[in-house]
Write an enzyme that holds these catalytic residues in place. Sequence first.
Site, PDB file in Angstrom:
ATOM      1  N   PRO A   2       0.790  -1.227   0.000  1.00  0.00           N
ATOM      2  CG  PRO A   2      -0.808  -1.505   1.679  1.00  0.00           C
ATOM      3  CD  PRO A   2       0.404  -2.143   1.078  1.00  0.00           C
ATOM      4  CG  ASN A   3      -0.349   4.340   1.181  1.00  0.00           C
ATOM      5  OD1 ASN A   3      -1.282   4.871   0.584  1.00  0.00           O
ATOM      6  ND2 ASN A   3      -0.494   3.813   2.370  1.00  0.00           N
TER       7      ASN A   3
ATOM      8  NE  ARG B  21       3.702   6.578   1.837  1.00  0.00           N
ATOM      9  CZ  ARG B  21       4.100   5.393   2.249  1.00  0.00           C
ATOM     10  NH1 ARG B  21       4.772   4.599   1.446  1.00  0.00           N
ATOM     11  NH2 ARG B  21       3.806   4.996   3.439  1.00  0.00           N
TER      12      ARG B  21
ATOM     13  CE1 TYR C 299       8.830   5.048   3.636  1.00  0.00           C
ATOM     14  CE2 TYR C 299       7.149   6.755   3.502  1.00  0.00           C
ATOM     15  CZ  TYR C 299       7.670   5.638   4.120  1.00  0.00           C
ATOM     16  OH  TYR C 299       7.059   5.105   5.226  1.00  0.00           O
TER      17      TYR C 299
ATOM     18  CG  ASN D  43       8.354  -2.057   0.797  1.00  0.00           C
ATOM     19  OD1 ASN D  43       7.806  -2.234   1.889  1.00  0.00           O
ATOM     20  ND2 ASN D  43       8.938  -0.916   0.465  1.00  0.00           N
TER      21      ASN D  43
ATOM     22  CB  ALA E 254       1.184   0.209   6.328  1.00  0.00           C
TER      23      ALA E 254
ATOM     24  CD  GLU F 108      10.422  -7.658   6.020  1.00  0.00           C
ATOM     25  OE1 GLU F 108      10.909  -8.685   6.556  1.00  0.00           O
ATOM     26  OE2 GLU F 108       9.836  -6.763   6.652  1.00  0.00           O
TER      27      GLU F 108
ATOM     28  CG  HIS G 298      10.962  -2.447   5.008  1.00  0.00           C
ATOM     29  ND1 HIS G 298       9.600  -2.356   4.863  1.00  0.00           N
ATOM     30  CD2 HIS G 298      11.210  -3.644   5.588  1.00  0.00           C
ATOM     31  CE1 HIS G 298       9.042  -3.455   5.359  1.00  0.00           C
ATOM     32  NE2 HIS G 298       9.995  -4.256   5.793  1.00  0.00           N
TER      33      HIS G 298
ATOM     34  NE  ARG H  16       9.848   5.710   9.302  1.00  0.00           N
ATOM     35  CZ  ARG H  16       8.905   5.681   8.357  1.00  0.00           C
ATOM     36  NH1 ARG H  16       8.944   4.760   7.405  1.00  0.00           N
ATOM     37  NH2 ARG H  16       7.934   6.569   8.351  1.00  0.00           N
TER      38      ARG H  16
HETATM   39  C1  DQA Z   1       8.044   0.998   4.291  1.00  0.00           C
HETATM   40  C2  DQA Z   1       8.009   1.220   5.813  1.00  0.00           C
HETATM   41  C3  DQA Z   1       6.602   1.043   6.341  1.00  0.00           C
HETATM   42  O1  DQA Z   1       6.571   1.256   7.755  1.00  0.00           O
HETATM   43  C4  DQA Z   1       5.669   2.039   5.707  1.00  0.00           C
HETATM   44  O2  DQA Z   1       4.340   1.829   6.140  1.00  0.00           O
HETATM   45  C5  DQA Z   1       5.747   2.039   4.212  1.00  0.00           C
HETATM   46  C6  DQA Z   1       7.044   1.884   3.573  1.00  0.00           C
HETATM   47  C7  DQA Z   1       9.432   1.309   3.694  1.00  0.00           C
HETATM   48  O3  DQA Z   1       9.667   0.903   2.554  1.00  0.00           O
HETATM   49  O4  DQA Z   1      10.248   1.974   4.322  1.00  0.00           O
HETATM   50  O5  DQA Z   1       4.754   2.257   3.536  1.00  0.00           O
HETATM   51  O6  DQA Z   1       7.766  -0.360   4.030  1.00  0.00           O
END
Ligand code: DQA
Length: 158
Positions: free
Chosen positions: A9-10, A17, A22, A74, A77, A101, A103, A110
């Site tokens: 998501p997102n 964003r 990011y 990835n 959230a 995985e 990020h 964080r």
């Molecule tokens: C994320 C870290 C997550 O906590 C966050 O909700 C994201 C992006 C990252 O790539 O740093 O959407 O996965």
Amino acid sequence: MKIKVIHGPNLNLLGIREVNIYGPMKLDDINENMKLVAEQNGFEIDFYQSNHEGDIVDAIQESITDGTDGIIINPAALTHYSIAIRDAIAALRDIPIPVVEVHLSNIAAREEFRQKSLISPVVAGTISGFGPFSYHLGLLSMMQILNEIKMAKQSKQA
Ligand code: DQA
């Protein structure tokens, strides 16, 4: 061999964003860079993004039958609360379809709610904190894992 990259998501909003966290790079550009590197190394690569937990579970499950050899994910959230995604990944372990995985941000540094990943215990490894380069490192790791699996199969046959 085929690698599937799944973005949660997102992540479709990368570049717009929370750029301070990011970075300015768009998802399409991250994907394009991965495609170049994967293809240069003789791998096929597919990309999938969804804002919906169930659709991501489906994409993980479909890997069992669509010829996917490894997944880079990835979960965004969903990392922090999706037991469904964790279970879907755990179901691939014995096939085996390895999962890495990734990020962009360093989730360990964080907010407290981001510091726990439900996904990390069921993946081959986690790369976190290097911005878009996390995906590149994830791809290098996945290619290494798949080459090792291939070599192990070949030596079994010989
Ligand atoms: C994320 C870290 C997550 O906590 C966050 O909700 C994201 C992006 C990252 O790539 O740093 O959407 O996965």
